[in-house]
Design a protein around this motif. Structure first.
Motif, PDB file in Angstrom:
ATOM      1  N   GLY A  11      -3.087  11.665  -3.627  1.00 14.86           N
ATOM      2  CA  GLY A  11      -4.012  11.007  -4.539  1.00 14.86           C
ATOM      3  C   GLY A  11      -4.705  11.356  -5.629  1.00 14.86           C
ATOM      4  N   THR A  12      -3.915  12.235  -5.770  1.00 10.68           N
ATOM      5  CA  THR A  12      -4.093  12.614  -7.084  1.00 10.68           C
ATOM      6  C   THR A  12      -3.339  12.483  -8.207  1.00 10.68           C
ATOM      7  OG1 THR A  12      -3.484  15.303  -7.279  1.00 10.68           O
ATOM      8  CG2 THR A  12      -5.617  15.100  -6.400  1.00 10.68           C
ATOM      9  N   MET A  13      -1.962  11.691  -7.487  1.00  8.10           N
ATOM     10  CA  MET A  13      -0.903  11.659  -8.249  1.00  8.10           C
ATOM     11  C   MET A  13      -1.589  10.397  -9.334  1.00  8.10           C
ATOM     12  SD  MET A  13       1.929  12.016  -5.535  1.00  8.10           S
ATOM     13  CE  MET A  13       3.527  12.079  -7.067  1.00  8.10           C
ATOM     14  N   ASP A  53       0.863  -1.475  -0.150  1.00 11.21           N
ATOM     15  CA  ASP A  53       0.260   0.464   0.267  1.00 11.21           C
ATOM     16  C   ASP A  53       0.964   1.222  -0.011  1.00 11.21           C
ATOM     17  OD1 ASP A  53       1.202  -0.173   2.832  1.00 11.21           O
ATOM     18  OD2 ASP A  53      -0.721   0.105   3.800  1.00 11.21           O
ATOM     19  N   GLY A  66       0.057   6.463 -10.109  1.00 12.34           N
ATOM     20  CA  GLY A  66      -0.063   4.992  -9.701  1.00 12.34           C
ATOM     21  C   GLY A  66       1.905   4.647  -9.530  1.00 12.34           C
ATOM     22  N   GLN A  78       3.970   7.120 -10.153  1.00  6.73           N
ATOM     23  CA  GLN A  78       4.405   8.281  -9.649  1.00  6.73           C
ATOM     24  C   GLN A  78       4.528   8.346  -8.583  1.00  6.73           C
ATOM     25  OE1 GLN A  78       2.036  11.189 -11.047  1.00  6.73           O
ATOM     26  NE2 GLN A  78       2.653  11.905 -12.477  1.00  6.73           N
ATOM     27  N   ARG A  79       3.230   7.543  -7.975  1.00  8.80           N
ATOM     28  CA  ARG A  79       3.537   7.164  -5.928  1.00  8.80           C
ATOM     29  C   ARG A  79       4.497   6.548  -5.886  1.00  8.80           C
ATOM     30  NH1 ARG A  79      -3.365   6.131  -4.496  1.00  8.80           N
ATOM     31  NH2 ARG A  79      -3.849   8.409  -5.768  1.00  8.80           N
ATOM     32  N   ALA A 108       2.410   2.673   2.038  1.00  8.05           N
ATOM     33  CA  ALA A 108       2.417   4.053   3.455  1.00  8.05           C
ATOM     34  C   ALA A 108       2.933   5.106   3.027  1.00  8.05           C
ATOM     35  CB  ALA A 108       4.437   3.363   3.813  1.00  8.05           C
ATOM     36  N   LEU A 109       1.873   5.904   1.427  1.00  5.03           N
ATOM     37  CA  LEU A 109       1.276   6.866   1.429  1.00  5.03           C
ATOM     38  C   LEU A 109       0.468   7.305   1.925  1.00  5.03           C
ATOM     39  CD1 LEU A 109       3.094   6.892  -2.007  1.00  5.03           C
ATOM     40  CD2 LEU A 109       3.957   8.092   0.062  1.00  5.03           C
ATOM     41  N   ASN A 110       0.201   8.847   2.462  1.00  6.86           N
ATOM     42  CA  ASN A 110      -0.900   9.256   2.833  1.00  6.86           C
ATOM     43  C   ASN A 110      -1.503  10.243   1.493  1.00  6.86           C
ATOM     44  OD1 ASN A 110      -0.783   7.644   5.378  1.00  6.86           O
ATOM     45  ND2 ASN A 110      -0.365   9.860   6.298  1.00  6.86           N
ATOM     46  N   GLN A 111      -2.569   9.764   1.670  1.00  9.15           N
ATOM     47  CA  GLN A 111      -3.101  11.034   0.279  1.00  9.15           C
ATOM     48  C   GLN A 111      -4.243  12.469   0.245  1.00  9.15           C
ATOM     49  OE1 GLN A 111      -6.242   8.286  -1.983  1.00  9.15           O
ATOM     50  NE2 GLN A 111      -5.411   6.101  -0.663  1.00  9.15           N
TER      51      GLN A 111
END
Ligand SMILES: Nc1ncnc2c1ncn2[C@@H]1O[C@H](COP(=O)(O)OP(=O)(O)OP(=O)(O)O)[C@@H](O)[C@H]1O
Ligand SMILES: [Mg+2]
Lengths: 372, 273
Positions: B159-161, B102, B163, B165-166, B104-107
């Motif tokens: 959250g707007t990036m 997942d 997949g 890029q994330r 471990a990013l905060n959207q």
């Protein structure tokens, strides 16, 4: 051949107005402007005079103080339903010490002692609530609901036990006249503004003397708390931790954010805000009542939501919650100035505003987390 | 077991000292044996593909390596020294950077706030120190460019990036904070074709840095063939095969990925349904 396109070329530069209307607080801000305009039209003469301003700001700041606490906690993903009972508890504790002296027969209580001891107790309760929530993994809704009952019950019991059976204390000495510390909570601020207004001829009563002396001290408390929390939330490491905790607890933890400490700290902060609220009330009116603070927790949460705080955490701002408190306070207070509508309509109105705000916030959240 | 041990001694001759050695890792969840004595060697500058069926124990193995779970038995050695990870913090201090499934990013938070989450650059007393937001923005931007993605606005909400890029953000973050071993758990699942390629390119660029070992979990045979230098196959919590890219051929890989079953058998089984 065309020059190579870079990623930054995709970013269309926007004017400052466009950036302004994309801010998350814009909804609450426009709501506030609309209400101010409406009030100016229907009751401008009673709302926008020195006394009206003083009274409105008094209600607004009182709500604003606890709304900031509720907002920070909500950003971190938790609720505190015990705020109202905590206000009653803190007020009772301070007033009883002031009237009957320190516990265990330690003699007379100065306002400073009464406040400090009370704050120690409320911070401890906040710490306890926080620990129960993070250790048990129970929803903070249930844990703090339990403390809503427990604290209110304890307040009533203590009153009956130690206060000759009465759940009220009135007629305390007017400490704010004699004690600087009490004056900090019950006294008046921004006197110079009203003196200036008086000298300019705007602040006269019927006899031609100065009408309003200054604003209630709680306005200054609200402003101070708002400025400090604004800086903390938007600029400091702790602020980043608060957002991270509420957004996704697990990923915050995986990156080394001390999630539990952040939450416990914020439960203590709402207890702090409730204690400030109670101190302002006790030292201003020199009374206390077991029923004080009833339903305040819900108003605080509602003001935070109207100010753009997302219920599920991770999103919100202090600027927004300031607007939220202004909207709530103004409506609550001012409907009573307008004699031709039933005062209780304010609840209908607030409920509607709350619903609209919650929809709007959810929309923002969905837009951001929309999908991969 | 004997067969894999032999393969390993053969491997040891061809490469430098492993950065990380796992020996006899056992993990039980109550009565359930998720891992049953897993050995694995991780070398710097290599992409190590960890393959196996759903539920084989891949995620469990890397969670042990990144300090989320403690092994029931077995040993982890970093640079030849045995080490115990009590928490993800311990593991990351030892240079193990994990990019979770997942991420471990905060959207709801911005790119640079995510990049520095929990490790902010600040001045003044913690945790009330003022963050150096400008500096954090610049570092985020530079670190992401290094592995191939140019973000135009470091304040964009994650959250707007996209997949890809994330993924790049999560990888860049792990490397910047000193990861010597980068663990990627199914980084290409949930991505479109083109973004999958972006992630593979990112992994290649990280590999080109030379000193970082990459553990790459995937279900995609083509991806693993494109970038892996070394393979380990898990099935039902045990290693059923391992080796370098040269020592395994395509059929081996396919057979082992399916948990050791022959393709012909699978075709027969499918035919029966
Ligand atoms: N916390 C846990 N408690 C009990 N059983 C668990 C736990 N975590 C994993 N398992 C079990 O251990 C086994 C291995 O799981 P793991 O997540 O490592 O599989 P995986 O190889 O990563 O699979 P996938 O390819 O589907 O991600 C599974 O059978 C799973 O149900
Ligand atoms: Mg997995």
């Amino acid at each position: 051949m065309q020059a190579e396109r870079k990623e930054s070329d995709r970013q269309v530069s926007q004017g400052s107005f466009r950036r302004f209307i994309r801010r998350p607080e814009i909804g609450a801000f426009s709501g506030m402007v609309v209400i101010l305009l409406l009030l100016a039209i229907v009751a401008g003469d009673v709302v926008f005079n020195p006394l009206g301003i003083k009274n409105n700001l008094s209600i607004i700041s009182q709500l604003g103080i606890i709304a900031i606490g509720a907002c920070l906690l909500m950003i971190a993903g938790e609720f505190d339903l015990s705020i109202g009972s905590m206000i009653g508890f803190a007020g009772m504790s301070m007033a009883m010490m002031l009237k009957w002296g320190l516990p265990f027969g330690l003699g007379e209580a100065s306002p400073f002692m009464a406040f400090t001891l009370t704050l120690c107790m409320t911070l401890f309760i906040g710490w306890l609530i926080g620990n129960i929530v993070v250790r048990s993994g129970l929803s903070s809704f249930i844990v703090t609901l339990a403390f809503l009952f427990i604290l209110r019950g304890l307040t009533e019991v203590s009153f009956r036990e130690f206060n000759d059976g009465s759940t009220q204390i009135s007629g305390l000495p007017d400490f704010k006249e004699t004690d600087f510390f009490a004056y900090l909570f019950g006294g008046e601020t921004f006197k110079w503004v009203f003196t200036l207004l008086y000298e300019m001829g705007f602040n006269l009563n019927r006899l031609g003397n100065q009408w309003v002396i200054g604003l209630d001290a709680k306005v200054a408390w609200w402003i101070c708390i708002a400025i400090i929390t604004y800086v903390v939330l938007s600029r400091t490491q702790l602020g980043n931790w608060i957002y991270a905790t509420g957004d996704n607890k697990e990923s915050a933890r995986a990156n080394g954010v001390p999630v539990n400490q952040v939450k416990i700290g914020l439960f203590m902060f709402t207890a702090f805000c409730a204690t400030i609220f109670a101190a302002c009330q006790v030292f201003d009116t020199n009374t206390a009542d077991a029923a004080k603070g009833n339903l305040k927790e819900l108003e605080a949460i509602a003001a935070a939501v109207v100010g753009g705080t997302v219920m599920t955490g991770g999103f919100g701002s202090i600027v927004g919650v300031i607007f939220g408190a202004v909207i709530f306070g103004l409506v609550q207070n001012s409907v009573f100035y307008i004699s031709w509508i039933d005062g209780s309509y304010y609840r209908v109105f607030l409920g509607t505003v709350l619903l609209i705000a919650a929809f709007a916030n959810e929309n923002i959240r969905k837009r951001i987390t929309g999908g991969i | 077991m004997a067969k894999t041990a032999m393969a390993k001694t053969a491997m040891a001759k061809t490469a430098a000292e492993p950065l990380v050695k796992l020996r006899g890792i056992i993990k039980k969840f109550g009565p359930f044996v998720a891992l049953n004595g897993v050995d694995m060697d991780i070398y710097p500058g290599e992409v190590h593909a960890l393959l196996g069926d759903n539920g084989a124990g891949k995620s469990t193995l890397i969670k042990i390596l990144s300090g989320v779970h403690q092994p029931s038995a077995g040993e982890i050695m970093v640079d030849g020294n045995p080490i115990v990870f009590r928490s993800p913090r311990d593991a990351s201090a030892a240079g193990i950077g994990t990019v979770y499934q997942d991420l471990a990013l905060n959207q709801l938070m911005s790119v640079s706030r995510n990049f520095f989450m929990g490790r902010e650059i600040f001045k003044g007393p913690a945790p009330f120190g003022m963050m150096k937001l400008k500096e954090m923005d610049i570092i985020t931007h530079d670190e992401m460019i290094k592995i191939g993605i140019d973000i135009s606005d470091p304040h964009q909400a994650v959250g707007t990036m996209s997949g890809g890029q994330r993924q790049t953000l999560a990888i860049a973050r792990a490397i910047y904070f000193g990861a010597k071993i980068l663990i990627l758990d199914e980084p290409t699942s949930a991505l479109g074709q083109k973004q999958q390629m972006e992630v593979l390119k990112t992994i290649k660029r990280v590999r080109a840095l030379g000193n970082i070992a990459i553990i790459f979990i995937t279900h995609n045979e083509i991806h693993s063939k494109l970038i892996a230098d070394r393979y380990t196959f898990l099935s039902l919590g045990e290693v059923i095969g391992s080796g370098t890219r040269e020592s395994l051929d395509g059929d081996d890989i396919r057979r082992l990925m399916a948990g050791g079953a022959e393709m012909a058998d699978l075709e027969m089984e499918l035919g029966k349904i």
